[in-house]
Design a protein around this motif. Sequence first.
Motif, PDB file in Angstrom:
ATOM      1  N   TRP A 275       0.863  -1.174   0.000  1.00 28.38           N
ATOM      2  CA  TRP A 275       0.000   0.000   0.000  1.00 28.38           C
ATOM      3  C   TRP A 275       0.899   1.223   0.000  1.00 28.38           C
ATOM      4  CZ3 TRP A 275      -5.204   0.102  -0.523  1.00 28.38           C
ATOM      5  CH2 TRP A 275      -5.916  -1.086  -0.288  1.00 28.38           C
ATOM      6  N   THR A 276       0.532   2.211  -0.797  1.00 21.23           N
ATOM      7  CA  THR A 276       1.394   3.384  -0.877  1.00 21.23           C
ATOM      8  C   THR A 276       1.045   4.382   0.229  1.00 21.23           C
ATOM      9  OG1 THR A 276      -0.151   4.239  -2.478  1.00 21.23           O
ATOM     10  CG2 THR A 276       1.863   3.266  -3.342  1.00 21.23           C
ATOM     11  N   TYR A 277       1.925   5.320   0.411  1.00 13.81           N
ATOM     12  CA  TYR A 277       1.714   6.402   1.360  1.00 13.81           C
ATOM     13  C   TYR A 277       0.515   7.217   0.885  1.00 13.81           C
ATOM     14  CZ  TYR A 277       3.167  10.162   4.529  1.00 13.81           C
ATOM     15  OH  TYR A 277       3.226  11.079   5.539  1.00 13.81           O
ATOM     16  N   PRO A 278      -0.466   7.477   1.761  1.00  9.93           N
ATOM     17  CA  PRO A 278      -1.640   8.216   1.305  1.00  9.93           C
ATOM     18  C   PRO A 278      -1.245   9.572   0.744  1.00  9.93           C
ATOM     19  CG  PRO A 278      -1.995   7.335   3.493  1.00  9.93           C
ATOM     20  CD  PRO A 278      -0.554   7.118   3.172  1.00  9.93           C
TER      21      PRO A 278
ATOM     22  N   ALA B  19       2.704   6.914  11.860  1.00 11.02           N
ATOM     23  CA  ALA B  19       2.714   6.349  10.501  1.00 11.02           C
ATOM     24  C   ALA B  19       2.974   7.455   9.487  1.00 11.02           C
ATOM     25  CB  ALA B  19       1.386   5.660  10.199  1.00 11.02           C
ATOM     26  N   ARG B  20       2.410   8.626   9.735  1.00 12.27           N
ATOM     27  CA  ARG B  20       2.587   9.731   8.804  1.00 12.27           C
ATOM     28  C   ARG B  20       4.021  10.205   8.775  1.00 12.27           C
ATOM     29  NH1 ARG B  20      -0.165  15.625   8.275  1.00 12.27           N
ATOM     30  NH2 ARG B  20       1.483  16.147   9.731  1.00 12.27           N
TER      31      ARG B  20
ATOM     32  N   GLN C  65      -5.637   3.980   5.671  1.00  9.58           N
ATOM     33  CA  GLN C  65      -4.620   3.942   4.613  1.00  9.58           C
ATOM     34  C   GLN C  65      -3.220   4.127   5.200  1.00  9.58           C
ATOM     35  OE1 GLN C  65      -5.045   6.363   1.125  1.00  9.58           O
ATOM     36  NE2 GLN C  65      -7.254   6.054   1.089  1.00  9.58           N
ATOM     37  N   TYR C  66      -3.122   5.009   6.189  1.00 11.28           N
ATOM     38  CA  TYR C  66      -1.825   5.214   6.834  1.00 11.28           C
ATOM     39  C   TYR C  66      -1.371   3.955   7.561  1.00 11.28           C
ATOM     40  CZ  TYR C  66      -1.641  10.209   5.886  1.00 11.28           C
ATOM     41  OH  TYR C  66      -1.547  11.425   5.261  1.00 11.28           O
TER      42      TYR C  66
ATOM     43  N   ARG D  75      -2.268   0.831   6.931  1.00 13.16           N
ATOM     44  CA  ARG D  75      -1.912  -0.217   5.971  1.00 13.16           C
ATOM     45  C   ARG D  75      -0.532   0.046   5.394  1.00 13.16           C
ATOM     46  NH1 ARG D  75      -7.552  -0.517   2.652  1.00 13.16           N
ATOM     47  NH2 ARG D  75      -8.502  -2.209   3.825  1.00 13.16           N
ATOM     48  N   TYR D  76      -0.303   1.314   5.089  1.00 15.04           N
ATOM     49  CA  TYR D  76       1.005   1.702   4.543  1.00 15.04           C
ATOM     50  C   TYR D  76       2.112   1.334   5.533  1.00 15.04           C
ATOM     51  CZ  TYR D  76       4.948   4.887   4.143  1.00 15.04           C
ATOM     52  OH  TYR D  76       6.206   5.392   4.114  1.00 15.04           O
TER      53      TYR D  76
ATOM     54  N   ASN E 257       2.663  -2.447   5.810  1.00 15.38           N
ATOM     55  CA  ASN E 257       3.343  -2.967   4.619  1.00 15.38           C
ATOM     56  C   ASN E 257       4.819  -2.610   4.618  1.00 15.38           C
ATOM     57  OD1 ASN E 257       1.106  -3.298   1.808  1.00 15.38           O
ATOM     58  ND2 ASN E 257       0.807  -3.848   3.935  1.00 15.38           N
ATOM     59  N   GLU E 258       5.132  -1.370   5.036  1.00 16.84           N
ATOM     60  CA  GLU E 258       6.539  -0.948   5.062  1.00 16.84           C
ATOM     61  C   GLU E 258       7.322  -1.789   6.065  1.00 16.84           C
ATOM     62  OE1 GLU E 258       8.510   1.091   3.274  1.00 16.84           O
ATOM     63  OE2 GLU E 258       6.773   1.253   1.969  1.00 16.84           O
TER      64      GLU E 258
END
Lengths: 190, 512
Positions: free
Chosen positions: A172-175, B391-392, B425-426, B428-429, B432-433
Amino acid sequence: MFVAVIALGVLAGASGLLLGFAAVRFRVEGDPIVEKIDAILPQTQCGQCGFAGCRPYAEAIAAGEADINQCPPGGEGGIAALAELLGRDPKPLNPENGAEKPKMVAVIDEQNCIGCTLCIQACPVDAILGAAKHMHTVIARECTGCELCLAPCPVDCIQMVPVAQTIATWKWTYPVVDAKTGSPAEASVA
Amino acid sequence: MSGLFSFHGGLKTVRHKTESNREAIRASVLPQRLTVPLRQHIGAIAKPLVQAGDRVLKGQMIGQPDGYISAAVHAPTSGVVKAVDQRPVPHPSGLPDWCVTIDSDGEERWIAREPVDYRRLHPSALRNLLRNAGVVGLGGAAFPSAVKLNLSGHCERLETLILNGAECEPWITCDDRIMRERAAEIVAGLHVMVHLLEPREVLIGIEDDKPEAIAAMTAACAGTGYAVRAVPTRYPSGSVKQLVRLLTGKETPVDSLPVDVGVQCFNVATAYTVHRAVECGEPVISRIVTIAGHVNQPRNIESLLGAPFAGLVAQCGGYRDGVERLIMGGPMMGFALHSDEVPVTKATNCVLAAGAAELAPEQPVMPCIRCGACVEVCPADLLPQQLYWHARAKEFDKAQDYHLFSCIECGCCSYVCPSRIPLVQYYRYAKNEIWAQEKEKQKAELARQRHQARQERLEREKQEREAKLRQKAPPRAEPNAEKPSIETAVARAKAAPAPSLATAAGTGQQTD
C-alpha cells in the motif's frame, strides 16, 4: 559505626565479585559497533563505497576512516539509520559513490553466454551457477544486484533488470493528498 | 455462561441488508470460461497440477497445497484447461497472479465423490481431507481451516468453539441467507469441527438484525447442546477478537490468537463447506456471493469460483446508472476493483457496485484536531491518532510501540474522523513498510552469510593450492630440506668451476 563499616565493606566486596564475574561471563568478543553498522548496511557487497564489501566499509566507518554517506544501495534510509546509530547528522549521499537506484537483478542472456566463468568468479555472493564452457545462469533469489558481474563479461550478455512487482511484494502506498483540492488521491493512481 | 459482554467502541452503521436478503440464493449460470486463481487463501500459493490442454473433471484438484499454511484449489466445472498463466485477480493492486483458465464443456461431470464417516477417521487424516478439499475461512480472510482445527501448540483443551454468523458489514447478506436456507448442513459441519476440537461449549453468534437466521439456526441446533446467541448489531461485532469478547468476555492478548485463550472461531459458511467436503465428498468449488448496490436486482448467488464478476452482475439485471466504483467486500473493509472481469475467489463475500451515495463524498482532508473521536470508536482499544502521527512521520518503531499490528483495519476511525483523514490507509502503509523492511533484512542476512561463506571458501582454496605446491616440490618448499642442499652446493661450488656456482646462488635466492 563499626557495623556500618563492615556492612559497607561486605557490600563493596560482594559487588566487586559480581562485577568481576560478569566481566568474565558476559565478555563481548569483537567490536559490537562494527556488527551494528554491518547490520544496517544492505549487504549488496557491491564495493561502490570504495571498500571490498559491506563489512570492510563497516569497519572503516567504526574506525572513522569513512563517512556514512558512501552506500548508494542503502540510500537515504540507510544513511539515516547510520546517523541515528552513531549520533551524527544525516547527510545526502555522496554522488562520487553513485546514485540510489531501484532494486535490480542480473539476468544472463543464455543464448550468448560462452561459458567463460568470469562472472562466476566476480559474484560476491555465489549467485551465478555454471561451469567452464557451459551456459551460466543467475539465481535470482540470491542476486543482490551489485553489478559486479557486468564488467568482466567478454560478450556483454548480462543485463540488469528491475525486480518485477508481484502480488506478494506489492505494498500500500503512502496516502497522497491532492495539494489543490485537499482530497485524498487514489492510492492506485498515485 | 449466558450473559453477553461488550467490546469497546464500534459503530452503528447504515445496514442496507434488506435490499439483497429477501430473495433465496440462486445458482449461477455456468460461464463459458472460468479463471481459477491458485492463490485464494492466506499462505503459500497452490502448486499447479495441470497444464494447457488437460481435460479436468468438476471437483478435480488443479492446485496442490504447498506447505503447512496452504490450501488446495479445484476445477469448478468439467472442461479443458486453456492456460496456466498470470491473469488479473481481485486484489487492491490490480496486479495479475497465477491462474488456471478452464473452458467449460457444459457437461458438469463430477469426479467420484466419496463421503466419509468422520467419526472413524484419525483427526490428522480428517484435517488432511479438509486441506485437500480446499476448505478455508469463507468470512473474507480465507485462512486455511485445517490449520485452525489443530490445537497443538496453542492450548490443552478448547473452552469454546464459536460459529460466526454476525455478518456486521453493511450490504453483505450471504451468511444471513445461508443460515436461513442451509442451517441443517451448517450444523452438520459444526459436528465435524466439534469432533476434531472437542470444545466444552459451542456458541453461535448472530447479530440481532437477522431474526430469521437466528430462528433457523436455533431450530437446527435443537437437541445438540449448541447455543445460538443474538449479539447486538454493532459494527465490527463479526471481527474475531470482538466476537470472542462479546460471547465469552475473554480478551485476546496482543500478538496472540483467540485459540491461545481457549477459543476458536469459524464462519458459518466454512462449517457448510466442511459438511460438503466430509459428508458429500465435494471440495470447495463455489461460494455464496452477495451482489448489492447499484444493480437492478440485488441478491445472493451461489457462484462457481473463477466466474467473472461481470457475469454475476448480469444475472442481477446489470448495473443501474451512477456506479462509480466496484468494491469487493463491504464498504468498510472492502477494496476497489480495477475491472469487473476478475474472478470470484474463496474470499469474495460481496460485490458492491457503489454509487455516489454509498461512497463517502470527496471532501478535503483537514488537519487532525485531536478530538479523540477515533479513540472512542476503536474496537481494538488503540490510540488511532498516535498511530496516525507516527505512521505519517514514517516512525514505524513508535507506531509499533502503540500496537500497530493489533489494528484490524475495520475503518471505524476513518468513518468518524471529522477531518476526513484516511487513517486506515496510513496504517496499511505502515504495516506494509514494516513487513517489507523485515523481508529486506532477511535478504541482507542471507547475502551476508553467502558472502562470508565465499570468503572462507576462497581462503581455504588458496591454502589448499599452497599446500599442493609444497607437496609437488618438497625439497624446494621445505626450508630444512633445502639447507643441506645449499651446503653441498656451496661445497660443490668451491670445488667446481663457475657455471654450477650460478645455479647454487639461484637456489639460495629462491628459498629466501
